[in-house]
Design a protein around this motif. Sequence first.
Motif, PDB file in Angstrom:
ATOM      1  N   VAL A  91       0.857  -1.185   0.000  1.00 56.93           N
ATOM      2  CA  VAL A  91       0.000   0.000   0.000  1.00 56.93           C
ATOM      3  C   VAL A  91       0.897   1.240   0.000  1.00 56.93           C
ATOM      4  O   VAL A  91       1.713   1.414   0.912  1.00 56.93           O
ATOM      5  CB  VAL A  91      -0.930   0.027   1.233  1.00 56.93           C
ATOM      6  N   SER A  92       0.772   2.071  -1.046  1.00 60.26           N
ATOM      7  CA  SER A  92       1.548   3.324  -1.148  1.00 60.26           C
ATOM      8  C   SER A  92       3.046   3.081  -0.977  1.00 60.26           C
ATOM      9  O   SER A  92       3.743   3.822  -0.275  1.00 60.26           O
ATOM     10  CB  SER A  92       1.061   4.341  -0.117  1.00 60.26           C
ATOM     11  N   GLY A  93       3.536   2.002  -1.597  1.00 57.29           N
ATOM     12  CA  GLY A  93       4.967   1.728  -1.579  1.00 57.29           C
ATOM     13  C   GLY A  93       5.490   1.107  -0.299  1.00 57.29           C
ATOM     14  O   GLY A  93       6.696   0.944  -0.123  1.00 57.29           O
ATOM     15  N   LYS A  94       4.583   0.737   0.621  1.00 55.90           N
ATOM     16  CA  LYS A  94       4.995   0.092   1.864  1.00 55.90           C
ATOM     17  C   LYS A  94       4.263  -1.238   2.012  1.00 55.90           C
ATOM     18  O   LYS A  94       3.220  -1.460   1.405  1.00 55.90           O
ATOM     19  CB  LYS A  94       4.670   0.988   3.072  1.00 55.90           C
ATOM     20  N   TYR A  95       4.846  -2.117   2.819  1.00 56.22           N
ATOM     21  CA  TYR A  95       4.184  -3.389   3.111  1.00 56.22           C
ATOM     22  C   TYR A  95       3.128  -3.158   4.196  1.00 56.22           C
ATOM     23  O   TYR A  95       3.378  -2.438   5.163  1.00 56.22           O
ATOM     24  CB  TYR A  95       5.181  -4.426   3.633  1.00 56.22           C
ATOM     25  N   GLU A  96       1.986  -3.796   4.019  1.00 55.68           N
ATOM     26  CA  GLU A  96       0.981  -3.823   5.084  1.00 55.68           C
ATOM     27  C   GLU A  96       0.722  -5.277   5.423  1.00 55.68           C
ATOM     28  O   GLU A  96       0.249  -6.047   4.590  1.00 55.68           O
ATOM     29  CB  GLU A  96      -0.316  -3.146   4.647  1.00 55.68           C
ATOM     30  N   VAL A  97       1.058  -5.651   6.649  1.00 58.66           N
ATOM     31  CA  VAL A  97       0.877  -7.031   7.100  1.00 58.66           C
ATOM     32  C   VAL A  97      -0.295  -7.061   8.070  1.00 58.66           C
ATOM     33  O   VAL A  97      -0.382  -6.241   8.996  1.00 58.66           O
ATOM     34  CB  VAL A  97       2.146  -7.564   7.789  1.00 58.66           C
ATOM     35  N   HIS A  98      -1.213  -7.994   7.830  1.00 58.39           N
ATOM     36  CA  HIS A  98      -2.410  -8.126   8.665  1.00 58.39           C
ATOM     37  C   HIS A  98      -2.299  -9.414   9.470  1.00 58.39           C
ATOM     38  O   HIS A  98      -2.109 -10.488   8.901  1.00 58.39           O
ATOM     39  CB  HIS A  98      -3.658  -8.153   7.770  1.00 58.39           C
ATOM     40  N   LEU A  99      -2.392  -9.308  10.786  1.00 59.09           N
ATOM     41  CA  LEU A  99      -2.336 -10.463  11.666  1.00 59.09           C
ATOM     42  C   LEU A  99      -3.690 -10.640  12.352  1.00 59.09           C
ATOM     43  O   LEU A  99      -4.265  -9.668  12.841  1.00 59.09           O
ATOM     44  CB  LEU A  99      -1.275 -10.285  12.759  1.00 59.09           C
ATOM     45  N   THR A 100      -4.176 -11.866  12.402  1.00 61.00           N
ATOM     46  CA  THR A 100      -5.419 -12.169  13.108  1.00 61.00           C
ATOM     47  C   THR A 100      -5.159 -13.322  14.066  1.00 61.00           C
ATOM     48  O   THR A 100      -4.620 -14.364  13.656  1.00 61.00           O
ATOM     49  CB  THR A 100      -6.538 -12.568  12.133  1.00 61.00           C
ATOM     50  N   ALA A 101      -5.494 -13.128  15.330  1.00 63.36           N
ATOM     51  CA  ALA A 101      -5.275 -14.178  16.326  1.00 63.36           C
ATOM     52  C   ALA A 101      -6.153 -15.384  16.022  1.00 63.36           C
ATOM     53  O   ALA A 101      -7.342 -15.243  15.752  1.00 63.36           O
ATOM     54  CB  ALA A 101      -5.580 -13.648  17.722  1.00 63.36           C
ATOM     55  N   GLN A 102      -5.553 -16.570  16.041  1.00 65.77           N
ATOM     56  CA  GLN A 102      -6.314 -17.796  15.810  1.00 65.77           C
ATOM     57  C   GLN A 102      -7.258 -18.067  16.974  1.00 65.77           C
ATOM     58  O   GLN A 102      -8.341 -18.606  16.793  1.00 65.77           O
ATOM     59  CB  GLN A 102      -5.346 -18.967  15.601  1.00 65.77           C
ATOM     60  N   ASN A 103      -6.844 -17.666  18.169  1.00 62.91           N
ATOM     61  CA  ASN A 103      -7.690 -17.768  19.355  1.00 62.91           C
ATOM     62  C   ASN A 103      -8.161 -16.361  19.717  1.00 62.91           C
ATOM     63  O   ASN A 103      -7.375 -15.535  20.173  1.00 62.91           O
ATOM     64  CB  ASN A 103      -6.909 -18.384  20.516  1.00 62.91           C
ATOM     65  N   GLN A 104      -9.440 -16.085  19.504  1.00 64.38           N
ATOM     66  CA  GLN A 104      -9.956 -14.737  19.725  1.00 64.38           C
ATOM     67  C   GLN A 104     -10.093 -14.384  21.211  1.00 64.38           C
ATOM     68  O   GLN A 104     -10.471 -13.274  21.553  1.00 64.38           O
ATOM     69  CB  GLN A 104     -11.292 -14.552  19.000  1.00 64.38           C
ATOM     70  N   LYS A 105      -9.741 -15.312  22.092  1.00 64.55           N
ATOM     71  CA  LYS A 105      -9.666 -14.988  23.524  1.00 64.55           C
ATOM     72  C   LYS A 105      -8.328 -14.351  23.859  1.00 64.55           C
ATOM     73  O   LYS A 105      -8.131 -13.858  24.971  1.00 64.55           O
ATOM     74  CB  LYS A 105      -9.875 -16.261  24.364  1.00 64.55           C
ATOM     75  N   ARG A 106      -7.427 -14.365  22.892  1.00 63.48           N
ATOM     76  CA  ARG A 106      -6.118 -13.745  23.088  1.00 63.48           C
ATOM     77  C   ARG A 106      -6.283 -12.235  23.286  1.00 63.48           C
ATOM     78  O   ARG A 106      -7.212 -11.627  22.755  1.00 63.48           O
ATOM     79  CB  ARG A 106      -5.244 -14.042  21.864  1.00 63.48           C
ATOM     80  N   THR A 107      -5.389 -11.634  24.060  1.00 64.14           N
ATOM     81  CA  THR A 107      -5.504 -10.208  24.374  1.00 64.14           C
ATOM     82  C   THR A 107      -5.482  -9.364  23.112  1.00 64.14           C
ATOM     83  O   THR A 107      -6.326  -8.503  22.900  1.00 64.14           O
ATOM     84  CB  THR A 107      -4.362  -9.770  25.313  1.00 64.14           C
ATOM     85  N   ILE A 108      -4.476  -9.602  22.253  1.00 64.09           N
ATOM     86  CA  ILE A 108      -4.405  -8.904  20.972  1.00 64.09           C
ATOM     87  C   ILE A 108      -5.108  -9.770  19.936  1.00 64.09           C
ATOM     88  O   ILE A 108      -4.672 -10.871  19.635  1.00 64.09           O
ATOM     89  CB  ILE A 108      -2.952  -8.607  20.557  1.00 64.09           C
ATOM     90  N   LYS A 109      -6.207  -9.254  19.412  1.00 62.52           N
ATOM     91  CA  LYS A 109      -7.041 -10.039  18.514  1.00 62.52           C
ATOM     92  C   LYS A 109      -6.691  -9.819  17.047  1.00 62.52           C
ATOM     93  O   LYS A 109      -6.869 -10.699  16.211  1.00 62.52           O
ATOM     94  CB  LYS A 109      -8.511  -9.706  18.760  1.00 62.52           C
ATOM     95  N   GLU A 110      -6.151  -8.650  16.743  1.00 62.15           N
ATOM     96  CA  GLU A 110      -5.877  -8.307  15.346  1.00 62.15           C
ATOM     97  C   GLU A 110      -4.837  -7.186  15.311  1.00 62.15           C
ATOM     98  O   GLU A 110      -4.821  -6.324  16.177  1.00 62.15           O
ATOM     99  CB  GLU A 110      -7.177  -7.833  14.700  1.00 62.15           C
ATOM    100  N   MET A 111      -3.966  -7.218  14.292  1.00 62.86           N
ATOM    101  CA  MET A 111      -2.951  -6.175  14.133  1.00 62.86           C
ATOM    102  C   MET A 111      -2.736  -5.866  12.663  1.00 62.86           C
ATOM    103  O   MET A 111      -2.818  -6.758  11.817  1.00 62.86           O
ATOM    104  CB  MET A 111      -1.600  -6.613  14.723  1.00 62.86           C
ATOM    105  N   TYR A 112      -2.450  -4.602  12.384  1.00 60.81           N
ATOM    106  CA  TYR A 112      -1.973  -4.183  11.071  1.00 60.81           C
ATOM    107  C   TYR A 112      -0.604  -3.542  11.281  1.00 60.81           C
ATOM    108  O   TYR A 112      -0.453  -2.654  12.128  1.00 60.81           O
ATOM    109  CB  TYR A 112      -2.912  -3.154  10.428  1.00 60.81           C
ATOM    110  N   LEU A 113       0.380  -3.990  10.523  1.00 61.29           N
ATOM    111  CA  LEU A 113       1.727  -3.432  10.602  1.00 61.29           C
ATOM    112  C   LEU A 113       2.083  -2.813   9.256  1.00 61.29           C
ATOM    113  O   LEU A 113       2.003  -3.483   8.225  1.00 61.29           O
ATOM    114  CB  LEU A 113       2.745  -4.528  10.944  1.00 61.29           C
ATOM    115  N   THR A 114       2.454  -1.552   9.274  1.00 61.86           N
ATOM    116  CA  THR A 114       2.929  -0.893   8.059  1.00 61.86           C
ATOM    117  C   THR A 114       4.440  -0.811   8.152  1.00 61.86           C
ATOM    118  O   THR A 114       4.993  -0.305   9.139  1.00 61.86           O
ATOM    119  CB  THR A 114       2.320   0.519   7.919  1.00 61.86           C
TER     120      THR A 114
END
Length: 200
Positions: A125-148
């Motif tokens: 996206v706009s010349g940068k990487y965008e990595v999307h992470l989704t927790a396999q266990n949605q009881k996990r504290t961090i449920k989803e992340m986007y890293l640019t």
Amino acid sequence: MKKIVYILMMFVIAISAQAQTGTQARQILDKTAAVVGNKNGAQAKFSMSGKYGNAAGTIYVKGNKFCAHTEKATVWYDGKTQWTLNKQAEEVSVSTPTEAQQQAMNPYTFINIYKNGFTMSSKTVSGKYEVHLTAQNQKRTIKEMYLTIDKSYKPTQVKMRTEKGWTVINISNFQTKKLSDSFFAFHSKDYPNAEVIDLR
């Protein structure tokens, strides 16, 4: 019969594409982790907004250790224990932070957590990487992340979702810096008037 074969072919192609983007995402994060996880240490400017509050300052990292300085507080984390200095109250809280609490103060926590328990994909996206992470266990504290991540594998933004909602951390001026392990621990002699409160 042809319709079933077609659907199966589409399914196989979709699974293959997802595996490929997952592999590419992991390669991007592996390279980013190598840059961020410099064995000597690194520092960067950051600004944070969201459910964990608003803050801006400088962060120092070395492996899973970090130290963050903001106008109102300083946080040290030695990989196990976290000390948070409230500058105005001259109080130091000692705790063992959760994954989300670490992430809220240390946007580089992802260099360890992405390796287990997340499905991932990536796009440019706009010349940068965008990595999307989704927790396999949605009881996990961090449920989803986007890293640019820029093309030199330095993160420029981390967005994370917990049960409290989204937090956005913008990162700039990343540079390597030689830091000792003791830099990431609170030293009471430096703050003789501070009251220490153990919350563990």
